[in-house]
Scaffold this motif. Structure first.
Motif, mmCIF file in Angstrom:
data_model
loop_
_atom_site.group_PDB
_atom_site.id
_atom_site.type_symbol
_atom_site.label_atom_id
_atom_site.label_comp_id
_atom_site.label_asym_id
_atom_site.label_seq_id
_atom_site.Cartn_x
_atom_site.Cartn_y
_atom_site.Cartn_z
ATOM 1 N N MET A 1 27.360 -27.286 -1.730
ATOM 2 C CA MET A 1 28.192 -26.357 -2.458
ATOM 3 C C MET A 1 29.233 -25.787 -1.494
ATOM 4 O O MET A 1 28.963 -25.595 -0.314
ATOM 5 C CB MET A 1 27.323 -25.242 -3.048
ATOM 6 N N LYS A 2 30.406 -25.463 -1.992
ATOM 7 C CA LYS A 2 31.470 -24.865 -1.197
ATOM 8 C C LYS A 2 31.480 -23.367 -1.449
ATOM 9 O O LYS A 2 31.685 -22.924 -2.584
ATOM 10 C CB LYS A 2 32.815 -25.468 -1.581
ATOM 11 N N LEU A 3 31.253 -22.596 -0.385
ATOM 12 C CA LEU A 3 31.109 -21.153 -0.495
ATOM 13 C C LEU A 3 32.107 -20.430 0.395
ATOM 14 O O LEU A 3 32.422 -20.906 1.490
ATOM 15 C CB LEU A 3 29.706 -20.730 -0.070
ATOM 16 N N SER A 4 32.558 -19.269 -0.053
ATOM 17 C CA SER A 4 33.299 -18.365 0.821
ATOM 18 C C SER A 4 32.483 -17.079 0.898
ATOM 19 O O SER A 4 31.905 -16.644 -0.098
ATOM 20 C CB SER A 4 34.708 -18.098 0.295
ATOM 21 N N VAL A 5 32.410 -16.524 2.100
ATOM 22 C CA VAL A 5 31.665 -15.288 2.313
ATOM 23 C C VAL A 5 32.651 -14.250 2.824
ATOM 24 O O VAL A 5 33.212 -14.395 3.919
ATOM 25 C CB VAL A 5 30.496 -15.479 3.303
ATOM 26 N N PHE A 6 32.878 -13.218 2.023
ATOM 27 C CA PHE A 6 33.833 -12.169 2.370
ATOM 28 C C PHE A 6 33.118 -11.044 3.108
ATOM 29 O O PHE A 6 32.195 -10.439 2.576
ATOM 30 C CB PHE A 6 34.509 -11.623 1.114
ATOM 31 N N GLY A 7 33.562 -10.810 4.336
ATOM 32 C CA GLY A 7 32.953 -9.807 5.204
ATOM 33 C C GLY A 7 32.100 -10.511 6.242
ATOM 34 O O GLY A 7 31.118 -11.172 5.883
ATOM 35 N N LEU A 8 32.500 -10.426 7.498
ATOM 36 C CA LEU A 8 31.748 -11.093 8.579
ATOM 37 C C LEU A 8 31.061 -10.089 9.485
ATOM 38 O O LEU A 8 30.934 -10.298 10.676
ATOM 39 C CB LEU A 8 32.686 -12.011 9.379
ATOM 40 N N GLY A 9 30.610 -9.003 8.875
ATOM 41 C CA GLY A 9 29.794 -8.044 9.598
ATOM 42 C C GLY A 9 28.360 -8.548 9.625
ATOM 43 O O GLY A 9 28.105 -9.758 9.565
ATOM 44 N N TYR A 10 27.437 -7.635 9.672
ATOM 45 C CA TYR A 10 26.034 -7.991 9.821
ATOM 46 C C TYR A 10 25.542 -8.937 8.718
ATOM 47 O O TYR A 10 25.062 -10.034 8.990
ATOM 48 C CB TYR A 10 25.186 -6.713 9.844
ATOM 49 N N VAL A 11 25.673 -8.547 7.487
ATOM 50 C CA VAL A 11 25.169 -9.359 6.368
ATOM 51 C C VAL A 11 25.984 -10.642 6.211
ATOM 52 O O VAL A 11 25.434 -11.725 6.035
ATOM 53 C CB VAL A 11 25.151 -8.548 5.054
ATOM 54 N N GLY A 12 27.305 -10.534 6.282
ATOM 55 C CA GLY A 12 28.161 -11.689 6.080
ATOM 56 C C GLY A 12 28.021 -12.771 7.134
ATOM 57 O O GLY A 12 27.996 -13.962 6.815
ATOM 58 N N ALA A 13 27.923 -12.375 8.397
ATOM 59 C CA ALA A 13 27.779 -13.368 9.477
ATOM 60 C C ALA A 13 26.445 -14.098 9.348
ATOM 61 O O ALA A 13 26.381 -15.326 9.470
ATOM 62 C CB ALA A 13 27.899 -12.696 10.842
ATOM 63 N N VAL A 14 25.387 -13.364 9.084
ATOM 64 C CA VAL A 14 24.062 -13.977 8.913
ATOM 65 C C VAL A 14 24.045 -14.873 7.680
ATOM 66 O O VAL A 14 23.556 -16.007 7.726
ATOM 67 C CB VAL A 14 22.964 -12.885 8.825
ATOM 68 N N THR A 15 24.586 -14.398 6.573
ATOM 69 C CA THR A 15 24.618 -15.175 5.336
ATOM 70 C C THR A 15 25.430 -16.453 5.524
ATOM 71 O O THR A 15 25.005 -17.533 5.111
ATOM 72 C CB THR A 15 25.189 -14.320 4.186
ATOM 73 N N SER A 16 26.605 -16.342 6.151
ATOM 74 C CA SER A 16 27.469 -17.510 6.376
ATOM 75 C C SER A 16 26.766 -18.583 7.195
ATOM 76 O O SER A 16 26.723 -19.753 6.804
ATOM 77 C CB SER A 16 28.746 -17.087 7.108
ATOM 78 N N ALA A 17 26.239 -18.185 8.331
ATOM 79 C CA ALA A 17 25.591 -19.156 9.218
ATOM 80 C C ALA A 17 24.347 -19.755 8.573
ATOM 81 O O ALA A 17 24.102 -20.964 8.677
ATOM 82 C CB ALA A 17 25.242 -18.489 10.546
ATOM 83 N N SER A 18 23.573 -18.941 7.893
ATOM 84 C CA SER A 18 22.324 -19.411 7.292
ATOM 85 C C SER A 18 22.580 -20.365 6.126
ATOM 86 O O SER A 18 21.917 -21.404 6.009
ATOM 87 C CB SER A 18 21.486 -18.221 6.826
ATOM 88 N N LEU A 19 23.539 -20.037 5.263
ATOM 89 C CA LEU A 19 23.858 -20.935 4.152
ATOM 90 C C LEU A 19 24.449 -22.245 4.665
ATOM 91 O O LEU A 19 24.187 -23.311 4.111
ATOM 92 C CB LEU A 19 24.809 -20.263 3.171
#
Length: 169
Positions: free
Chosen positions: A1-19
């Motif tokens: 799936m192609k995802l964009s994650v808005f916000g690369l703070g704590y939650v966003g950075a972890v979510t981006s890398a993990s997904l």
């Protein structure tokens, strides 16, 4: 799936890398150029055990990169996950201006790109009444009611600092 994650703070950075590790193609989005540069250099924008290595691996295998460009992110994704901060005011109420701003930006991009199918997921912490407001804001910007092709989903974060990768997986 192609995802964009808005916000690369704590939650966003972890979510981006993990997904990304789970096999998705992820575009991280932030207005802070230093966070975007860190991700694109394979570095973590914050301190969290194991996150730097995970980001490095995902950037180097081509499944993760970051940008400041909202239009690019929405055009190259089918889903946007919003992970921006929701700090508390001095009276204990959450401040939603960052959520509203990002929702408006995503809605404008969806409208400009004439996307027929898209999903917006709110991962930022906020009370239920805020979701009604955000959903209406997005609908008004797109000028179309949500249906089976345009979706709004609430999926609050549950990560603890220090164990966020373990919590995510």
């Amino acid at each position: 799936m192609k995802l964009s994650v808005f916000g690369l703070g704590y939650v966003g950075a972890v979510t981006s890398a993990s997904l990304s590790k789970l096999g998705h193609r992820v575009i991280g989005v932030d207005i802070d150029k230093s966070k975007v540069e860190a991700i694109n250099q394979g570095r973590s924008p914050l301190k969290e055990q194991g996150l730097e290595e995970l980001i490095y691996d995902q950037v180097n295998n081509g499944s993760l990169y970051a940008t400041c460009d909202n239009i690019e992110a929405v055009s190259k994704s089918d889903v946007s996950i919003i992970c921006v901060g929701t700090p508390s005011s001095s009276k204990g109420k959450i401040i939603t201006k960052y959520l509203r701003y990002v929702c408006e930006e995503i809605a404008q991009a969806i409208k400009k790109l004439k996307k027929e199918k898209y999903t917006i997921i709110i991962r930022s912490t906020c009370p239920p009444d805020v979701h009604k407001e955000l959903k209406s804001l997005i609908e008004n910007k797109i000028k179309k009611k949500f249906n089976k092709k345009i979706n709004y989903i609430c999926h609050p974060e549950f990560l603890r600092e220090g164990t966020s990768l373990k919590d995510f997986f």
